[in-house]
Design a protein around this motif. Structure first.
Motif, short mmCIF file in Angstrom:
data_model
loop_
_atom_site.label_atom_id
_atom_site.label_comp_id
_atom_site.label_asym_id
_atom_site.label_seq_id
_atom_site.Cartn_x
_atom_site.Cartn_y
_atom_site.Cartn_z
N PRO A 43 64.41 43.40 34.85
CA PRO A 43 64.57 41.94 34.76
C PRO A 43 63.30 41.62 35.43
N VAL A 44 63.07 41.92 36.53
CA VAL A 44 61.61 41.72 36.62
C VAL A 44 60.66 41.43 35.81
N ALA A 45 60.55 41.90 34.95
CA ALA A 45 59.65 42.32 33.70
C ALA A 45 59.67 41.00 33.37
N SER A 46 60.57 40.25 32.90
CA SER A 46 60.28 39.00 32.63
C SER A 46 59.74 37.59 32.55
N LEU A 47 59.99 37.93 34.47
CA LEU A 47 58.94 36.88 35.36
C LEU A 47 57.81 36.64 34.70
N LEU A 48 56.77 37.35 34.20
CA LEU A 48 55.55 37.72 34.12
C LEU A 48 54.94 37.46 32.34
N TYR A 49 56.65 36.64 31.45
CA TYR A 49 56.30 36.49 30.08
C TYR A 49 56.02 34.59 30.65
N ASN A 50 55.63 34.40 29.21
CA ASN A 50 55.69 32.90 29.30
C ASN A 50 56.89 32.17 28.11
N LYS A 51 56.94 33.30 27.19
CA LYS A 51 58.52 32.46 26.88
C LYS A 51 59.55 33.96 26.45
N THR A 52 60.83 33.98 27.31
CA THR A 52 61.80 34.87 26.83
C THR A 52 63.13 34.32 25.99
N TYR A 53 63.30 35.14 25.15
CA TYR A 53 64.24 35.19 24.50
C TYR A 53 65.51 36.00 24.85
N ARG A 54 67.22 35.05 25.23
CA ARG A 54 68.20 35.79 24.71
C ARG A 54 68.62 37.20 24.42
N ILE A 55 69.01 38.20 24.19
CA ILE A 55 68.95 39.43 22.59
C ILE A 55 70.05 40.27 23.85
N ASP A 56 71.26 39.87 22.84
CA ASP A 56 72.30 41.01 23.57
C ASP A 56 72.42 42.15 23.40
N TRP A 57 72.16 42.83 24.81
CA TRP A 57 71.97 44.50 25.11
C TRP A 57 72.57 45.37 24.72
N GLN A 58 73.92 45.15 23.87
CA GLN A 58 74.56 45.32 23.17
C GLN A 58 74.15 46.40 21.55
N GLN A 59 72.86 45.04 21.35
CA GLN A 59 72.89 45.32 20.05
C GLN A 59 72.57 47.21 19.78
N ALA A 60 71.79 47.47 18.43
CA ALA A 60 71.01 48.90 18.66
C ALA A 60 69.57 47.70 18.47
N ALA A 61 68.53 49.43 18.94
CA ALA A 61 67.44 48.32 19.48
C ALA A 61 66.09 48.41 17.62
N VAL A 62 67.06 49.07 17.02
CA VAL A 62 66.49 48.47 15.52
C VAL A 62 67.05 46.61 15.74
N ALA A 63 67.58 46.07 15.78
CA ALA A 63 68.01 44.90 15.44
C ALA A 63 68.00 43.94 16.69
N ARG A 64 67.49 44.81 17.60
CA ARG A 64 66.72 43.48 19.07
C ARG A 64 65.43 43.87 18.71
N ASN A 65 64.76 44.69 18.23
CA ASN A 65 63.24 44.28 17.84
C ASN A 65 63.00 43.16 16.98
N ARG A 66 63.88 43.46 15.99
CA ARG A 66 64.14 42.33 14.69
C ARG A 66 64.33 41.22 15.24
N LEU A 67 65.33 40.65 15.95
CA LEU A 67 65.29 39.45 16.61
C LEU A 67 64.41 38.87 17.39
N LEU A 68 64.44 39.88 18.23
CA LEU A 68 63.26 39.05 19.16
C LEU A 68 61.37 38.72 18.67
N PHE A 69 60.84 39.16 17.36
CA PHE A 69 60.27 39.09 16.37
C PHE A 69 60.72 38.21 16.05
N ALA A 70 61.84 37.52 15.89
CA ALA A 70 62.02 36.12 14.63
C ALA A 70 62.63 35.23 15.58
N ARG A 71 62.85 35.51 16.74
CA ARG A 71 62.65 34.18 17.49
C ARG A 71 61.43 34.35 17.74
N ALA A 72 60.17 34.76 18.45
CA ALA A 72 59.45 34.53 18.23
C ALA A 72 58.49 33.70 17.62
#
Length: 321
Positions: free
Chosen positions: A122-151
Motif C-alpha cells: 500500500p505504501v507504493a500508492s503514496l507515490l502516485y498523483n492519482k489513484t483508483y480503487r480496483i477490486d483485489w479479487q479480480q483477475a490480473a487482466v481485468a484489473r489492468n484493463r480497469l486501471l487503464f480505463a479509469r486513468a
C-alpha cells in the motif's frame, strides 16, 4: 500526441497480463506514443506488443544484489536521465510495488496507479498523483484493463484482446503438427509429474499424430526435457530460445499444455489451444485468461490427471478432432 509511460517491470506473466489493457487503450487513443519500463530480462515481452514504440529496460534484479556498488548507482542515474529526456503526459504503474512506483516517480510525469487498498504494498500508492480503487479479487487482466480505463476516462468493453501475433515459424520445427509441453516452472510444488508428461506425450502422438516438443530455460530444465524426450521416439528438446523466438514456436503449435509458468501465459495471448495445469496456486487469481482456446484446470493442492488434461484439450477451439 500524448507520451505515455507504462511501468510493469516483471515478471513474464504480469507483463503479458498488461497487453489487453494496452490493446484497448490504443483503440480509444490510437495516436498515443507508448513507452514501457520493464526489467531487462523481460524487455522482449514488452516489445512484442505492436502498440509499444519504445522499451526502456531497468535492472532492479541485478542492482539489488550489489546495491552499494558505484556502478549500480551510476546505472540508476543514467536511467533517471533517460526517463527525464521525455515529457510524460501520463505514467501508469500497473504493478503497485515500491520497485515499480519509485522509477515511475523518477520519470517526472503525473503518475496513476492503484489505491492503497488495491495493492500488496500500500505504501507504493503514496507515490502516485492519482489513484483508483480496483477490486483485489479480480483477475490480473481485468484489473489492468480497469486501471487503464479509469486513468484515461473510457469504459471497459468486450473480451480481452492481447493484440500480438506469433511471427514466422522456426526452421528447426518438425514438418508436421506438434504440441508444446511446458514442463518447467519456478518451484517444485507447481510441477506436474514426469511420468504424466511422458504418458500425455505418448497419447497425443498416438491419437492425434502430434510431435512433443519440450522447451527449457536453464540447465536443470534442459536435463528434465532430455529425460522426457528420450522416452518417446520423435519427441524433441527445443533449442535455447529468446522470448521472441518462443512466441513464434508457441504461436504455430497445434496445442500447448503447460504448468503455472510465463510461457503458458504467452501461449494464451497467441490464441492456440491451451490447457494450463495448476497444482499449487489459484488459477482464479493467477491463471490464464480463459477463452474458447484456453482453460485452467487444477488448483491449490490438486493434481489434474492425464485424462482431465486430454478432455480439456479436446474441447478447445482450434484443436484437431
Amino acid at each position: 500526441m500524448m507520451n505515455v509511460l507504462i511501468v510493469r517491470t516483471s515478471s513474464m506473466g504480469d507483463l503479458i497480463h498488461t497487453w489487453p489493457a494496452i490493446t484497448e487503450l490504443v483503440k480509444h487513443y490510437p495516436n498515443l506514443n507508448i513507452s514501457w519500463l520493464a526489467e531487462e530480462n523481460f524487455a522482449d515481452i514488452a516489445r512484442l506488443h505492436p502498440a509499444v514504440n519504445q522499451v526502456i529496460p531497468l535492472a532492479w534484479r541485478r542492482w539489488r544484489g550489489r546495491i552499494l556498488s558505484p556502478s549500480t548507482w551510476r546505472e540508476i542515474r543514467q536511467l533517471k536521465q533517460q526517463l527525464r529526456m521525455m515529457h510524460w503526459d501520463m505514467v501508469i504503474d500497473s504493478q503497485g510495488l515500491l520497485k515499480s512506483a519509485i522509477p515511475a516517480r523518477l520519470a517526472g510525469g503525473p503518475v496513476a496507479g492503484f489505491d492503497w487498498r488495491s495493492i500488496r504494498e500500500p505504501v507504493a500508492s503514496l507515490l502516485y498523483n492519482k489513484t483508483y480503487r480496483i477490486d483485489w479479487q479480480q483477475a490480473a487482466v481485468a484489473r489492468n484493463r480497469l486501471l487503464f480505463a479509469r486513468a484515461f476516462g473510457y469504459a471497459v468493453a468486450g473480451d480481452a484482446q492481447f493484440g500480438i501475433r506469433p511471427g514466422e515459424r522456426a526452421e528447426w520445427l518438425p514438418a508436421g503438427s506438434y504440441v508444446m509441453l511446458l514442463h518447467a516452472t519456478s518451484r517444485a510444488s507447481k510441477e506436474w509429474p514426469e511420468s504424466y508428461w511422458i504418458e500425455l506425450a505418448r497419447r497425443l502422438n498416438a491419437d492425434y499424430g502430434l510431435t512433443a516438443i519440450y522447451p527449457w530455460g536453464n540447465e536443470h530444465e534442459r536435463q528434465r526435457a532430455e529425460r522426457l524426450a528420450q522416452v518417446q521416439a520423435g519427441a524433441m528438446v527445443a533449442p535455447r530460445m529468446t522470448l521472441t523466438e518462443a512466441a513464434g514456436v508457441l504461436g504455430h503449435a497445434a496445442a500447448v499444455v503447460g504448468v503455472d509458468t510465463g510461457l503458458s501465459h504467452l501461449a494464451n495471448a497467441l490464441d492456440v489451444p491451451l490447457v494450463a495445469i495448476y497444482t499449487d496456486t489459484d488459477p482464479k487469481r493467477t491463471g490464464v485468461c480463459e477463452t474458447p482456446y484456453a482453460v485452467n484446470i487444477g488448483g491449490v493442492g490438486q493434481r489434474p490427471s492425464i485424462d482431465e488434461v486430454l478432455s480439456a484439450l479436446s474441447s478447445r477451439q482450434g484443436f484437431q478432432q
